[in-house]
Design an enzyme around this catalytic site. Sequence first.
Site, PDB file in Angstrom:
ATOM      1  N   GLU A  52     -21.549 -35.029  12.710  1.00 47.08           N
ATOM      2  CA  GLU A  52     -22.904 -34.875  12.071  1.00 47.08           C
ATOM      3  C   GLU A  52     -23.385 -36.218  11.591  1.00 47.08           C
ATOM      4  O   GLU A  52     -23.765 -36.405  10.212  1.00 47.08           O
ATOM      5  CB  GLU A  52     -22.875 -33.792  10.916  1.00 47.08           C
ATOM      6  CG  GLU A  52     -22.847 -32.356  11.567  1.00 47.08           C
ATOM      7  CD  GLU A  52     -22.624 -31.512  10.775  1.00 47.08           C
ATOM      8  OE1 GLU A  52     -23.149 -30.038  10.790  1.00 47.08           O
ATOM      9  OE2 GLU A  52     -22.223 -31.436   9.374  1.00 47.08           O
TER      10      GLU A  52
ATOM     11  N   ASP B  13     -19.535 -22.277  12.204  1.00 48.81           N
ATOM     12  CA  ASP B  13     -19.859 -22.729  10.986  1.00 48.81           C
ATOM     13  C   ASP B  13     -20.149 -21.719   9.697  1.00 48.81           C
ATOM     14  O   ASP B  13     -21.295 -21.527   9.537  1.00 48.81           O
ATOM     15  CB  ASP B  13     -20.954 -23.623  10.952  1.00 48.81           C
ATOM     16  CG  ASP B  13     -21.124 -24.647   9.758  1.00 48.81           C
ATOM     17  OD1 ASP B  13     -20.115 -24.697   9.005  1.00 48.81           O
ATOM     18  OD2 ASP B  13     -22.183 -25.193   9.582  1.00 48.81           O
TER      19      ASP B  13
ATOM     20  N   GLU C 185     -23.664 -20.606   2.031  1.00 49.54           N
ATOM     21  CA  GLU C 185     -24.573 -21.255   2.879  1.00 49.54           C
ATOM     22  C   GLU C 185     -25.442 -20.325   3.856  1.00 49.54           C
ATOM     23  O   GLU C 185     -26.520 -20.462   3.986  1.00 49.54           O
ATOM     24  CB  GLU C 185     -23.859 -22.395   3.663  1.00 49.54           C
ATOM     25  CG  GLU C 185     -24.894 -22.890   4.324  1.00 49.54           C
ATOM     26  CD  GLU C 185     -24.305 -24.216   5.379  1.00 49.54           C
ATOM     27  OE1 GLU C 185     -23.030 -24.525   4.953  1.00 49.54           O
ATOM     28  OE2 GLU C 185     -24.713 -24.853   6.118  1.00 49.54           O
TER      29      GLU C 185
END
Lengths: 711, 711
Positions: free
Chosen positions: A300, A374, A402
């Site tokens: 990332e 994730d 998240e």
Amino acid sequence: MLALAACLCAGHARAEDGYELWLRYHPLPAAAAAAYRNQAGQLIVGKATSTQAATRSELLRGLGGLLGTPPPLSAEVTRDGAIVAGTPSSSALIASLHLDTRDLGSEGYLVRSMRVNGHAATVIAGNTDIGVLYGAFRFLRLLQIGRPAGTLDLRDTPRMQLRVLDHWDDLDRHVERGYAGQSLWNWWTLPDDLDPRYTDYARANASIGINGSVLNNVNADPLILTHRYLLKVAALAGVFRAWGIRAYLSVPFDAPVRLGGLKTADPLDPAVRGWWRDKADEIYRLIPDFGGFLVKAHSEGQSGPQDYGRTHADGANMLAAALAPHGGVVMWRAFVYANRPGEDRVKQAWDEFKPLDGKFAANVLLQVKNGPLDFQPREPFNPLFGAMPKTPLMMELQITKEYLGFATNLVYLGPLFKEALAADTMAHGKGSTVARVIEGRRDGHAPSGIAGVANTGSERDWCGSDFNQANWYAFGRLAWDPQQSARAIADDWVRMTFSNDPGFVGPVVDMMMASREAAVDYMTPLGLAHQMGAGSHYGPAPWDHSLPRADWNPTYYNRADARGIGFDRTATGSDAVAQYAPPLARCLADLACVPDAYLLWFHHVPWTYRMRSGATLWQALVEHYTRGLDAVQTMRASWRGLQGHVDAERQLKAAAFLAIQQREAQWWRDASIAYWQSLNSLPLPPGYAPPAHPLRYYESLTFPDAPGQSR
Amino acid sequence: MLALAACLCAGHARAEDGYELWLRYHPLPAAAAAAYRNQAGQLIVGKATSTQAATRSELLRGLGGLLGTPPPLSAEVTRDGAIVAGTPSSSALIASLHLDTRDLGSEGYLVRSMRVNGHAATVIAGNTDIGVLYGAFRFLRLLQIGRPAGTLDLRDTPRMQLRVLDHWDDLDRHVERGYAGQSLWNWWTLPDDLDPRYTDYARANASIGINGSVLNNVNADPLILTHRYLLKVAALAGVFRAWGIRAYLSVPFDAPVRLGGLKTADPLDPAVRGWWRDKADEIYRLIPDFGGFLVKAHSEGQSGPQDYGRTHADGANMLAAALAPHGGVVMWRAFVYANRPGEDRVKQAWDEFKPLDGKFAANVLLQVKNGPLDFQPREPFNPLFGAMPKTPLMMELQITKEYLGFATNLVYLGPLFKEALAADTMAHGKGSTVARVIEGRRDGHAPSGIAGVANTGSERDWCGSDFNQANWYAFGRLAWDPQQSARAIADDWVRMTFSNDPGFVGPVVDMMMASREAAVDYMTPLGLAHQMGAGSHYGPAPWDHSLPRADWNPTYYNRADARGIGFDRTATGSDAVAQYAPPLARCLADLACVPDAYLLWFHHVPWTYRMRSGATLWQALVEHYTRGLDAVQTMRASWRGLQGHVDAERQLKAAAFLAIQQREAQWWRDASIAYWQSLNSLPLPPGYAPPAHPLRYYESLTFPDAPGQSR
């Protein structure tokens, strides 16, 4: 005493604002307090070290709070009901008891009722000060949850060595994927000002056995490695030390370039190696017990050894060499998916790391997320677990929500963590659970560990809601011992945080235990994943394909069209199943064997696919979404019914948040159904309400203000 | 009661964390409490409106805290020592007293000791509920500061109508120039969750007479005007209402384009006018007592009417027309300096706005910063004051210490605020002070007002330090009555916040009163300004010319070279002096008359210039820097000496911050002297220590992490 008197008379009671966490130590009911007072009539505990002083102060604080007054301190046992805490080497009294502490290691403890100097006493002992501190917290917990304390014979040691919180905290106090205010670390006023909250943070962690804290975001700013910042890190480490918490730092792999002014960060370049060695030496001069580095490399946008034609092992080993003389470790993240564009994202970490098994230095742990994607509401376990027997694998769990509605949704993650730990890799036959893999005993790994991405922040209640505290708590308890049950941990937490009132504990534990499956159902049932708004990860957006990388978008994962839905990961598709041990891979690839919960993760099937239940897939999907929403309504009603059992402030806040969650669950259900219907044109099964709005309404919603986004 | 008992027995007293502000209400010494109890034996106060209920709860809380137990509530006066609070229209008892309340207006109060029903009583009365609430806070203050309460005859009314805090809070909770954590407003959880802190914010403001709150940054995000956000604003306004606080919003002038999808934001375009009218109607449907708009137009990148060839008056009047039917106002900022590139920045607002005097609608106030530059440690007053008699001018002060060392420096701003308010414009002869101008009586202005850029945030102590709370407090007190002395206000604040201990109050008030001049001395003595790091405004950087606009850089303001220093604003220079009233302009332009404090603001003089004292300018500069540093050392020693008089938590925090301040004062002195020496090559006067480091060291320091920077 001045301040206490003030508190007594302030006229307005201090609010139940959640600051005290599970260390609330509010007075026990009179009968219970009276009984315990017989077992807490005298306290014998040293204060020669900072950890001994911490143990003493916690016992005084806890017993004083629970029982009304703290027991008097004494140098020897002179009456029944004494509490004696210490190690054989620091306390002659403990040494004289000839306790068998051989199997307690460096962090274990025993808590035992026994006669000392002819008096009934409770002995809290370990081989180290920190073991004794853990034992003291265990003893206090027994009182908090109302267990008998007169006939104790407890021994406990942690199953993993490194039990760490990862803070994704930027240096400007923004917290990536944080939903509880700013970073706890006020870098600007450090090292001068030591906020008392730093101590309370360490206390809370120590109370659940957490022994490390990675202070900054894995997307790391090289500023953290400047001398000015290392002084600040040292100040925090100084606060944490008494409580057995080591400080770690996330470091950017290209720090030698960005900070050191070198031309390269090539891990085989002598100047680079020297730069890191010097930096490590500088750190250890300031922080002798510094834990080590956490690295997000080649992921990332972060730099990594591959930028210089080297492997992850080359990079990790270079840092490991700098830290090894000081006893530090490298936690190298396996969260990479940049290597083979076009390849199924969930396969890429395995492809990249499995060939490196055996190539890492002894003080490197590979930090692997629980699932291969994730931190979804549900994922199968990461196939790296079990696949790298020569490498210590450290599990990375996410405590912050998240992908689970942020701070306002009540989702108890105990069951999710347990599911991840209890998953059977079958790498060495049945029973080779992920927990066994990371404990490392079978493969003889010296460092073993588990990390949780923290949900803490500057909000008064630490975690953005009272119930989010339970996820921090459960992480710590499971990191210590993955065999504990999520329900038992929730039960302890509710008692410590709210009350032992059985009319409250039972219903609230039930709410918590049902909450994760509810979230899976209303968000991503039957193996769906990553259907949240791209980037923000807020709310449903199964139609979203707005981000430049295909595998950041929901459509990549659902692969839905007029005929069907799901990601074919069998041999006819990406063949990700092949990354699992053969017997497991065979089952996952087989529609007759794969669990419903992972159906659409591994298979693309028609909307009309017939489930084991007899329902079609489409019917089953609608049923799951609706069931999730119903479960939230049930939680909300249950909480409303408990109004008299809990203080108004925490009652109101959780009620407000449950109202938000119900609205969001409805939104998830309706938006998802509306989108799937736009593709499959199927009617709703009878009896199910249609979405409240047309699809274009859901598609029109934007949330540029969604908190926690990465920068 | 449950929670109170918990508090009593918690074993560990709650910390003095600053949360209670000056409304601490901790128990008075026994003798004082006993005396007051005779004047607080009974409480008669209504609860028919939310403000009455707030008044009642505050009196119960305050008296309960100060005296140990709250007085019993009663419907009538039945004993000596009653407290009777209300308005003639809401309380028959108050009406029966035939008090003369004619001059109390809509916010004034009286507090009077008198006989009621044959008993000694204290009457708190006003024409409105909010007047009574203000009176109740005044009465509580008397007890907090230990004044006799038995023979009261107080009447008070505010000198200005709008007493407003401006929050430069972004919607993601970043606070521009904020140094106390995040925004108080948790937009994400509003409107569902009403944090009790919102109420405490309103209480604190009401206690000092603040009656308005602009919730968002003047660099405004149009998102604030979406319906989703207006519901959140309405929720806050609903909390504030009982405490007499109106909500205002900052709005971007081009919202019709960015939010409404219109092609233009031209204020004379009918569609634009209609858009704003509709938006105002929507707001007032949700918030009937909405205060109005604050606008930063055509300034620092913000759009404005000039983008469409219109004047500031055209723009302000268009918004005013939308708000007028609902009673709202427009606060239009005069902080502009983009109009005439190359022109002295401090002249530009006057150039642009003075010609518009008389052109603004009746519900427009022009919001003018105290000085013509930007919230410097010291500036002359803004020449717009006195120059626009046909326009209500609202003063804008900065409570947050953007240019004064941020949260960690102890700088009491009472003297700065007083200096700004007491400055004599001489616009109508001697005595035409800035305070008189903004009070507006002479010029017959209906709306009058004063705004303070807030220093509040999510930190537990609200303001980033205990002493910063004094600046919020002083702003409110001076907004109510600019004639009060900064020292008297500091004295009240110290007593309410810390203690009435005379061994503490005197030294601390002395520290506070000396602190602002100390900051001027060590940062920007003798009329220097804007010598802070460009952009961050942190630390000394007189050499800095890194930013693209000349007038954002320190070198623009110091104009220092080998021969001299200072900005010539006389007729030989920019002639900014001509913007002041002629007799004042003559003095400021004349080296023989201009006060030393403004010397380098108005004049460029040689380093060898002879001051009135006989010293050269260079000697005087070095002396001032050193004096400022010495004053900080004195403050630090003084605080250390008070250790026994204050709780450890607040003592330690302020001590840590004073250590930072001493370091920074040294840095300011040394870096400034080093830079001036690099230009003038002059030796230090005898007896003065040289800078600790060479100039290149100071020039090398960078602070990308300085907090509060604008985005």
